[in-house]
Design a protein around this motif. Structure first.
Motif, mmCIF file in Angstrom:
data_model
loop_
_atom_site.group_PDB
_atom_site.id
_atom_site.type_symbol
_atom_site.label_atom_id
_atom_site.label_comp_id
_atom_site.label_asym_id
_atom_site.label_seq_id
_atom_site.Cartn_x
_atom_site.Cartn_y
_atom_site.Cartn_z
ATOM 1 N N PHE A 229 29.346 -34.492 41.035
ATOM 2 C CA PHE A 229 28.121 -34.202 41.787
ATOM 3 C C PHE A 229 27.545 -32.851 41.367
ATOM 4 O O PHE A 229 28.253 -31.961 40.900
ATOM 5 C CB PHE A 229 28.412 -34.204 43.291
ATOM 6 N N THR A 230 26.249 -32.690 41.583
ATOM 7 C CA THR A 230 25.527 -31.480 41.212
ATOM 8 C C THR A 230 26.072 -30.253 41.943
ATOM 9 O O THR A 230 26.233 -30.266 43.169
ATOM 10 C CB THR A 230 24.029 -31.625 41.584
ATOM 11 N N LEU B 89 18.850 -38.847 36.433
ATOM 12 C CA LEU B 89 18.546 -39.623 37.634
ATOM 13 C C LEU B 89 17.781 -38.779 38.659
ATOM 14 O O LEU B 89 16.848 -39.273 39.314
ATOM 15 C CB LEU B 89 19.839 -40.155 38.253
ATOM 16 N N SER B 90 18.166 -37.526 38.785
ATOM 17 C CA SER B 90 17.468 -36.639 39.719
ATOM 18 C C SER B 90 16.039 -36.386 39.269
ATOM 19 O O SER B 90 15.103 -36.331 40.086
ATOM 20 C CB SER B 90 18.215 -35.298 39.837
ATOM 21 N N LEU C 170 26.591 -43.801 52.353
ATOM 22 C CA LEU C 170 26.046 -43.752 50.998
ATOM 23 C C LEU C 170 26.778 -42.669 50.205
ATOM 24 O O LEU C 170 27.042 -41.592 50.725
ATOM 25 C CB LEU C 170 24.546 -43.431 51.030
ATOM 26 N N THR C 171 27.090 -42.972 48.957
ATOM 27 C CA THR C 171 27.810 -42.024 48.115
ATOM 28 C C THR C 171 26.829 -41.134 47.356
ATOM 29 O O THR C 171 25.999 -41.629 46.596
ATOM 30 C CB THR C 171 28.701 -42.755 47.097
ATOM 31 N N PRO C 172 26.899 -39.797 47.537
ATOM 32 C CA PRO C 172 26.009 -38.905 46.793
ATOM 33 C C PRO C 172 26.362 -38.917 45.299
ATOM 34 O O PRO C 172 27.530 -38.802 44.932
ATOM 35 C CB PRO C 172 26.274 -37.525 47.407
ATOM 36 N N ILE C 173 25.340 -39.040 44.460
ATOM 37 C CA ILE C 173 25.539 -39.082 43.011
ATOM 38 C C ILE C 173 25.000 -37.821 42.336
ATOM 39 O O ILE C 173 25.667 -37.203 41.507
ATOM 40 C CB ILE C 173 24.853 -40.322 42.403
ATOM 41 N N ALA C 174 23.784 -37.422 42.668
ATOM 42 C CA ALA C 174 23.158 -36.235 42.077
ATOM 43 C C ALA C 174 22.030 -35.779 42.988
ATOM 44 O O ALA C 174 21.479 -36.570 43.771
ATOM 45 C CB ALA C 174 22.622 -36.537 40.679
ATOM 46 N N MET C 175 21.679 -34.500 42.867
ATOM 47 C CA MET C 175 20.678 -33.945 43.766
ATOM 48 C C MET C 175 19.818 -32.922 43.031
ATOM 49 O O MET C 175 20.265 -32.299 42.061
ATOM 50 C CB MET C 175 21.364 -33.269 44.955
#
Length: 552
Positions: A23-24, A34-35, A288-293
Motif C-alpha cells: 500500500f501507498t 491505478l491511483s 474493502l481491501t485498500p490497494i493504493a491511494m
C-alpha cells in the motif's frame, strides 16, 4: 454481496496493470498507475458535474468565496476481487458533508437533530444572551455611574484640599505677623486645622461609600456576564470533547480509536476531516481491501500554503499521522523513505581548506546535521574527519535536498566570527535553480514572510501576521522551452525560503524542478548553492568560492 453505495467501478480499462505489492506510504509517494487513473476519473467528474455549486476559483465568472479543495482517491478491492475506487474531499464541500459520489465523513456534526447542532443552538443562545447583557442599559449606566462618581470625588476632594492649603497658609501668615498673639487665639487656629482634617476624612469616606455602592452594582452586572461566559466555556469544552470521542476510526482489525486516544487528549483543529481517513474508514466499514491511494488539489492556490491545481500531495503529518498510523496497522506498506539514507555512498568534496576553516561541496540528499531517523550528515562526517576541531563546526546549513557550498569553522572562535557575518548579513550566497515554468519578469525582489506550517512540518507557509521577513533577489540566466535557469541571492536565511519564494503564487509561481514539497518530484531538487563570498577573519581578505552547477 452487493457493492457498497460509494464504490465506483473504473470506467477506464485496467488491462495489463499490475497491482502494487504494498500500500501507498501516505506521507511521501509517487502515485501508482491505478491511483492516477482514479484521480483522472474524479477530475473529469469535477470538470463536468452539476451536483453541487462550489467556487474552486477556476471560473472567473462564478460567484462566491474561492475555496480550493483537497480530494482523495482510494483504489479498493472487493472480497470477490473486483477493483474499484472511493472518492473523498477534505473538510466540507459546498458547505455540506455529504454528496452522492463521495464517501461520508466519519462523524457528521452537521446533522440537524444531532448532538453538535443541538448544542450549537444552546451556545448560540448563550452568545446572544451575553451580547444582550453586555449592552443592557442598566449595565452601561452602572459603568458610567462609577466613572462619573470617581471623577466627582476626585474633583471635590482636590478642591477641599486646595481650600485647606489656603487656610493653612493663612494661619501661618497670622502667626508670623502676630508673634504676641494670645494662647487662646493660637489654640483656636490649631482646632480649626484639626476640624479641617476631620472634614477631609469625612468627605473622603462619603465619596468612598458612594463609589463602592456603584461598584457593587457594576460588579453584580459583570459577574452575571462572567457566569454566562463560564457556562459557555464549559459547554464548548464538553462539546469539543464529545466531538473528539465521536470521531472514531476503524482499522483492518475492526479496532476503533477516537481523536482523544490518538492525539493523547489534544487533537488539532480539523483532525479527522481530511480525505485519507474518510476513505480508509469507509473501506474498512465495508470490508474493502485498500490497494493504493493518492490526494490532489483542485482549484485556485490558497494565499498561505502552496497548492497547485491537479497536483498530488502527501497526507499532512500534523493532523493525519497519528490517525493513519492506527488505520494502516498491519497493512503491508511501501518503505518509509525518511528512514533511507540515500547519501551513504556520496562523498564530501573539499573546495577550500586552511588551518582555520574549510568549505565543502555538499551532495544533494545529505543532511547538514543529524536527523531524527538518520545520523549520517555533514556534521557527523566532519566531526569524524577532524576529531580535534572544536565548536559547532557548521556556520550555516543547507536543506537536505539542496547541494552546494557549506562553510565550516575548525574552532569555536572562528565559528563565532564567521557566524557574526551571517547574522549581520555580510556573507553573500548565490544559488542556481532550474524552475518549472517561465516567470513573468526577468529579475526582481521577492518579499514574502514565512513561518512553519504547524499542521504539516517542516513545510513553510506565507503568513503576513506571524511570518518572519524573508527577502530574495533573483534574475533569469537562461530560458528554455518550459523551464528557466535562475540565480537566487537570499538576503535573509529562512527555512525553505528559496523553494517557497519560487513556488508561491505571489512569488515566481514556478516551483523548483524536483521540489517534492512545493512542486513535483523528480530525480533531485534542482537547487545548488553555487557561490559563497565571506571575509576571512584571519587572512583579512574576501574569499569568493564557486561550485559548478550539477544540472543544466
Amino acid at each position: 454481496m452487493e457493492r457498497p453505495t460509494h464504490f465506483i467501478p473504473f470506467s477506464t480499462s485496467l488491462e495489463g496493470i499490475v497491482l502494487p505489492e504494498k500500500f501507498t506510504f501516505p506521507f511521501f509517494y509517487e502515485p501508482h498507475t491505478l491511483s492516477r487513473i482514479a484521480a483522472k476519473e474524479l477530475q473529469t467528474y469535477l470538470e463536468h458535474q452539476t451536483d453541487f455549486d462550489h467556487n474552486f476559483g477556476l471560473d472567473e465568472h462564478q460567484k462566491g468565496p474561492v475555496i480550493g479543495k483537497m480530494f482523495g482517491v482510494l483504489v479498493v478491492q472487493t472480497a470477490s476481487g473486483e477493483l474499484g475506487q472511493l472518492w473523498a474531499f477534505s473538510g466540507k464541500l459546498a458547505d455540506q458533508n455529504h454528496w452522492p459520489k463521495f464517501v461520508p465523513t466519519v462523524y457528521d456534526m452537521l446533522t440537524e437533530k444531532g448532538y453538535f447542532k443541538t448544542e450549537e443552538r444552546v451556545l448560540n443562545a448563550l452568545n446572544e444572551k451575553i451580547a444582550q447583557k453586555e449592552t443592557a442599559p442598566e449595565g452601561l449606566e452602572a459603568q458610567t455611574n462609577v466613572t462619573v462618581l470617581s471623577n466627582q470625588a476626585a474633583k471635590a476632594i482636590a478642591e477641599y484640599k486646595k481650600l485647606q492649603k489656603q487656610n493653612k497658609q493663612r494661619r501661618a501668615d497670622f502667626r508670623t505677623n502676630n508673634p504676641n498673639a494670645s494662647e487662646e487665639v493660637l489654640q483656636q487656629l490649631i482646632q480649626e486645622s484639626q476640624l479641617e482634617n476631620i472634614r477631609l476624612r469625612h468627605l473622603q469616606l462619603e465619596w468612598k461609600e458612594k463609589i463602592e455602592s456603584a461598584q457593587a452594582t457594576l460588579h453584580q452586572w459583570e459577574q452575571e456576564i462572567e457566569s454566562l461566559k463560564e457556562e459557555r466555556r464549559q459547554r464548548s469544552a464538553q462539546l469539543q470533547n464529545q466531538l473528539f470521542c465521536e470521531y472514531a476510526f476503524l482499522n483492518r482489525y475492526g479496532v476503533t480509536k477516537n481523536l482523544l486516544d490518538l492525539f493523547e487528549g489534544n487533537p488539532p483543529a480539523g483532525a479527522g476531516e481530511c480525505a485519507a481517513p474518510k476513505l480508509l474508514h469507509y473501506a474498512f466499514q465495508h470490508q474493502l481491501t485498500p490497494i493504493a491511494m493518492a490526494e490532489f488539489w483542485w482549484g485556485q492556490s490558497p494565499k498561505s500554503e502552496i497548492r497547485k491545481h491537479q497536483q498530488f500531495y502527501p497526507a499532512c503529518t500534523g493532523k493525519c499521522a497519528p490517525i493513519l498510523s492506527h488505520m494502516l496497522e498491519g497493512i503491508p506498506m511501501e518503505d518509509n523513505p525518511f528512514l533511507v539514507n540515500e547519501s551513504q555512498s556520496k562523498t564530501l568534496e573539499i573546495v577550500y581548506e586552511d588551518a582555520y576553516l574549510l568549505v565543502i561541496n555538499k551532495p544533494e540528499s545529505l543532511l547538514s546535521t543529524p536527523g531524527k531517523n538518520i545520523s549520517d550528515s555533514v556534521y557527523t562526517r566532519i566531526k569524524a574527519q577532524y576529531p580535534d576541531a572544536t565548536g559547532p563546526l557548521l556556520v550555516h546549513r543547507l536543506d537536505q535536498a539542496t547541494s552546494g557550498l557549506l562553510l565550516i569553522a575548525k574552532t569555536q572562535a572562528i565559528h563565532k566570527k564567521l557566524q557574526y557575518q551571517f547574522i549581520s548579513r555580510k556573507i553573500e550566497k548565490k544559488y542556481i535553480a532550474l524552475l518549472e515554468g517561465i516567470p513573468q519578469q526577468h529579475s526582481g525582489t521577492i518579499d514574502l514572510p514565512l513561518r512553519v506550517d504547524l499542521d504539516n512540518r517542516p513545510q513553510q507557509i506565507v503568513c503576513e501576521t506571524y511570518g518572519k521577513p524573508a527577502t530574495t533577489l533573483w534574475k533569469v540566466l537562461r530560458k528554455n522551452s518550459n523551464t528557466v535557469l535562475v540565480e537566487f541571492q537570499p538576503i535573509t536565511g529562512r527555512t525553505h525560503q528559496l523553494r517557497v519564494h519560487a513556488a508561491h503564487s505571489r512569488g515566481l509561481n514556478c516551483p523548483i524542478k524536483g521540489d517534492d514539497l512545493y512542486g513535483t518530484k523528480a530525480d533531485r531538487l534542482h537547487l545548488h548553492a553555487a557561490t559563497l563570498r565571506f571575509w576571512h577573519p584571519i587572512e583579512k581578505k574576501f574569499m569568493v568560492l564557486e561550485s559548478p552547477v550539477p544540472f543544466d
